[in-house]
Design a protein around this motif. Structure first.
Motif, PDB file in Angstrom:
ATOM      1  N   ARG A 129     -14.661  11.866   0.250  1.00  0.00           N
ATOM      2  CA  ARG A 129     -13.277  11.387   0.263  1.00  0.00           C
ATOM      3  C   ARG A 129     -13.165   9.961  -0.281  1.00  0.00           C
ATOM      4  N   ALA A 130     -14.210   9.149  -0.075  1.00  0.00           N
ATOM      5  CA  ALA A 130     -14.155   7.736  -0.472  1.00  0.00           C
ATOM      6  C   ALA A 130     -14.425   7.514  -1.955  1.00  0.00           C
ATOM      7  N   VAL A 131     -15.381   8.236  -2.512  1.00  0.00           N
ATOM      8  CA  VAL A 131     -15.776   8.018  -3.909  1.00  0.00           C
ATOM      9  C   VAL A 131     -14.603   8.210  -4.871  1.00  0.00           C
ATOM     10  N   PRO A 132     -13.787   9.259  -4.730  1.00  0.00           N
ATOM     11  CA  PRO A 132     -12.646   9.390  -5.645  1.00  0.00           C
ATOM     12  C   PRO A 132     -11.649   8.241  -5.543  1.00  0.00           C
ATOM     13  N   VAL A 133     -11.506   7.669  -4.359  1.00  0.00           N
ATOM     14  CA  VAL A 133     -10.605   6.520  -4.202  1.00  0.00           C
ATOM     15  C   VAL A 133     -11.119   5.347  -5.029  1.00  0.00           C
ATOM     16  N   VAL A 134     -12.399   5.034  -4.911  1.00  0.00           N
ATOM     17  CA  VAL A 134     -12.966   3.916  -5.669  1.00  0.00           C
ATOM     18  C   VAL A 134     -12.893   4.196  -7.167  1.00  0.00           C
ATOM     19  N   ARG A 135     -13.174   5.427  -7.548  1.00  0.00           N
ATOM     20  CA  ARG A 135     -13.076   5.779  -8.986  1.00  0.00           C
ATOM     21  C   ARG A 135     -11.653   5.633  -9.503  1.00  0.00           C
ATOM     22  N   GLY A 136     -10.672   5.800  -8.623  1.00  0.00           N
ATOM     23  CA  GLY A 136      -9.263   5.744  -9.032  1.00  0.00           C
ATOM     24  C   GLY A 136      -8.692   4.339  -9.118  1.00  0.00           C
ATOM     25  N   ILE A 137      -9.482   3.330  -8.780  1.00  0.00           N
ATOM     26  CA  ILE A 137      -9.000   1.946  -8.820  1.00  0.00           C
ATOM     27  C   ILE A 137      -9.088   1.426 -10.252  1.00  0.00           C
ATOM     28  N   THR A 138      -7.992   0.888 -10.739  1.00  0.00           N
ATOM     29  CA  THR A 138      -7.968   0.341 -12.097  1.00  0.00           C
ATOM     30  C   THR A 138      -8.267  -1.156 -12.068  1.00  0.00           C
ATOM     31  N   ASP A 139      -8.744  -1.680 -13.179  1.00  0.00           N
ATOM     32  CA  ASP A 139      -9.092  -3.095 -13.242  1.00  0.00           C
ATOM     33  C   ASP A 139      -7.902  -3.997 -12.946  1.00  0.00           C
ATOM     34  N   ASP A 140      -6.699  -3.572 -13.320  1.00  0.00           N
ATOM     35  CA  ASP A 140      -5.527  -4.425 -13.074  1.00  0.00           C
ATOM     36  C   ASP A 140      -5.079  -4.414 -11.611  1.00  0.00           C
ATOM     37  N   GLN A 141      -5.753  -3.634 -10.761  1.00  0.00           N
ATOM     38  CA  GLN A 141      -5.425  -3.620  -9.331  1.00  0.00           C
ATOM     39  C   GLN A 141      -6.393  -4.473  -8.507  1.00  0.00           C
ATOM     40  N   LEU A 142      -7.406  -5.048  -9.128  1.00  0.00           N
ATOM     41  CA  LEU A 142      -8.469  -5.730  -8.386  1.00  0.00           C
ATOM     42  C   LEU A 142      -7.997  -6.948  -7.600  1.00  0.00           C
ATOM     43  N   ALA A 143      -6.944  -7.597  -8.031  1.00  0.00           N
ATOM     44  CA  ALA A 143      -6.432  -8.769  -7.315  1.00  0.00           C
ATOM     45  C   ALA A 143      -5.336  -8.413  -6.314  1.00  0.00           C
ATOM     46  N   ASP A 144      -5.009  -7.153  -6.178  1.00  0.00           N
ATOM     47  CA  ASP A 144      -3.940  -6.733  -5.269  1.00  0.00           C
ATOM     48  C   ASP A 144      -4.360  -6.892  -3.809  1.00  0.00           C
ATOM     49  N   PRO A 145      -3.390  -7.130  -2.924  1.00  0.00           N
ATOM     50  CA  PRO A 145      -3.701  -7.254  -1.499  1.00  0.00           C
ATOM     51  C   PRO A 145      -4.057  -5.894  -0.895  1.00  0.00           C
ATOM     52  N   THR A 146      -4.751  -5.952   0.235  1.00  0.00           N
ATOM     53  CA  THR A 146      -5.113  -4.736   0.978  1.00  0.00           C
ATOM     54  C   THR A 146      -4.635  -4.887   2.424  1.00  0.00           C
ATOM     55  N   PRO A 147      -4.702  -3.824   3.213  1.00  0.00           N
ATOM     56  CA  PRO A 147      -4.366  -3.956   4.631  1.00  0.00           C
ATOM     57  C   PRO A 147      -5.296  -4.905   5.387  1.00  0.00           C
ATOM     58  N   CYS A 148      -6.443  -5.234   4.810  1.00  0.00           N
ATOM     59  CA  CYS A 148      -7.349  -6.248   5.384  1.00  0.00           C
ATOM     60  C   CYS A 148      -6.910  -7.594   4.822  1.00  0.00           C
ATOM     61  N   ALA A 149      -6.259  -8.397   5.626  1.00  0.00           N
ATOM     62  CA  ALA A 149      -5.673  -9.650   5.134  1.00  0.00           C
ATOM     63  C   ALA A 149      -6.690 -10.566   4.464  1.00  0.00           C
ATOM     64  N   ASP A 150      -7.952 -10.477   4.869  1.00  0.00           N
ATOM     65  CA  ASP A 150      -8.975 -11.367   4.309  1.00  0.00           C
ATOM     66  C   ASP A 150      -9.500 -10.918   2.945  1.00  0.00           C
ATOM     67  N   TYR A 151      -9.118  -9.736   2.506  1.00  0.00           N
ATOM     68  CA  TYR A 151      -9.687  -9.170   1.285  1.00  0.00           C
ATOM     69  C   TYR A 151      -8.605  -8.703   0.316  1.00  0.00           C
ATOM     70  N   ASP A 152      -8.778  -9.040  -0.965  1.00  0.00           N
ATOM     71  CA  ASP A 152      -8.026  -8.322  -1.993  1.00  0.00           C
ATOM     72  C   ASP A 152      -8.875  -7.104  -2.369  1.00  0.00           C
ATOM     73  N   VAL A 153      -8.403  -6.300  -3.309  1.00  0.00           N
ATOM     74  CA  VAL A 153      -9.109  -5.065  -3.656  1.00  0.00           C
ATOM     75  C   VAL A 153     -10.530  -5.363  -4.122  1.00  0.00           C
ATOM     76  N   ARG A 154     -10.704  -6.345  -5.007  1.00  0.00           N
ATOM     77  CA  ARG A 154     -12.033  -6.694  -5.524  1.00  0.00           C
ATOM     78  C   ARG A 154     -12.978  -7.073  -4.378  1.00  0.00           C
ATOM     79  N   ALA A 155     -12.533  -7.957  -3.505  1.00  0.00           N
ATOM     80  CA  ALA A 155     -13.387  -8.420  -2.410  1.00  0.00           C
ATOM     81  C   ALA A 155     -13.704  -7.282  -1.439  1.00  0.00           C
ATOM     82  N   LEU A 156     -12.766  -6.373  -1.234  1.00  0.00           N
ATOM     83  CA  LEU A 156     -13.017  -5.259  -0.323  1.00  0.00           C
ATOM     84  C   LEU A 156     -14.027  -4.280  -0.921  1.00  0.00           C
ATOM     85  N   ILE A 157     -13.963  -4.042  -2.214  1.00  0.00           N
ATOM     86  CA  ILE A 157     -14.975  -3.206  -2.875  1.00  0.00           C
ATOM     87  C   ILE A 157     -16.350  -3.858  -2.731  1.00  0.00           C
TER      88      ILE A 157
END
Length: 193
Positions: free
Chosen positions: A15-43
């Protein structure tokens, strides 16, 4: 019959691998539900956890002190995530992986394995929610992680791993996974700002 951690990790990885594969480079700086992490930092964080919990399965010492930069360092981080989650499944399938007390946490191996199972599942949801993807966890995985995360929650909050629990309306029918998310300090209804 009790499911092995390896089998559960395989289900969570599917279930997790397709989510990571679906992330585009232009989403890497987007916020996540983890306030301490953007998408790049959470990956980066999730990859570090997946790698370190391979070491724990082998009763070796993990290295959480290193600041991870898998995404920034170039290379195909999407393929790396798939490879490392596969290696994680293999590590926890090894004879003796679910026995003893790995690392310095003083926890039984099954509990440690359930911790990475929880991270893989909850952070896959974080990444999916942050990047507009659908994510439905495996219900058997949710049933496994819920009691362990509830037991570990007070210490996880003391250590800053979990935020305070998010209250859910008493009259609202909530799923078991929504309760897990709320327990870890996440709003199950979180949307990208």
């Amino acid at each position: 019959m009790t499911n092995t951690i390896s089998d559960l990790l395989e289900a969570a990885s599917e279930r997790a691998v397709p989510v990571v594969r679906g992330i585009t480079d232009d989403q890497l700086a987007d916020p996540t539900p983890c306030a301490d992490y953007d998408v790049r930092a959470l990956i980066d964080h999730l990859l570090q956890v997946v790698i370190n919990f391979q070491a724990l399965a082998a009763k070796e010492h993990p290295d959480f002190a290193v600041d991870p930069h898998f995404v920034q360092d170039g290379g195909d981080w999407r393929a790396r995530f798939a490879e490392e989650t596969s290696a994680l499944v293999t590590a926890w399938a090894a004879p003796g992986a679910e026995e003893g007390s790995p690392g310095q946490m003083g926890l039984q191996a099954r509990t440690v394995g359930t911790m990475i199972l929880g991270d893989l599942t909850v952070h896959a949801w974080d990444l999916a929610r942050a990047t507009g993807q659908e994510f439905t966890p495996d219900p058997v995985v949710v049933a496994e992680i819920a009691p362990t995360l509830a037991e570990l929650a007070p210490k996880a909050r003391e250590g800053g791993v979990f935020d305070e629990p998010v209250p859910l309306p008493e009259d609202e029918e909530t799923s078991a996974f929504d309760r897990v998310l709320a327990l870890t300090g996440r709003d199950p209804h979180w949307q990208t700002p």
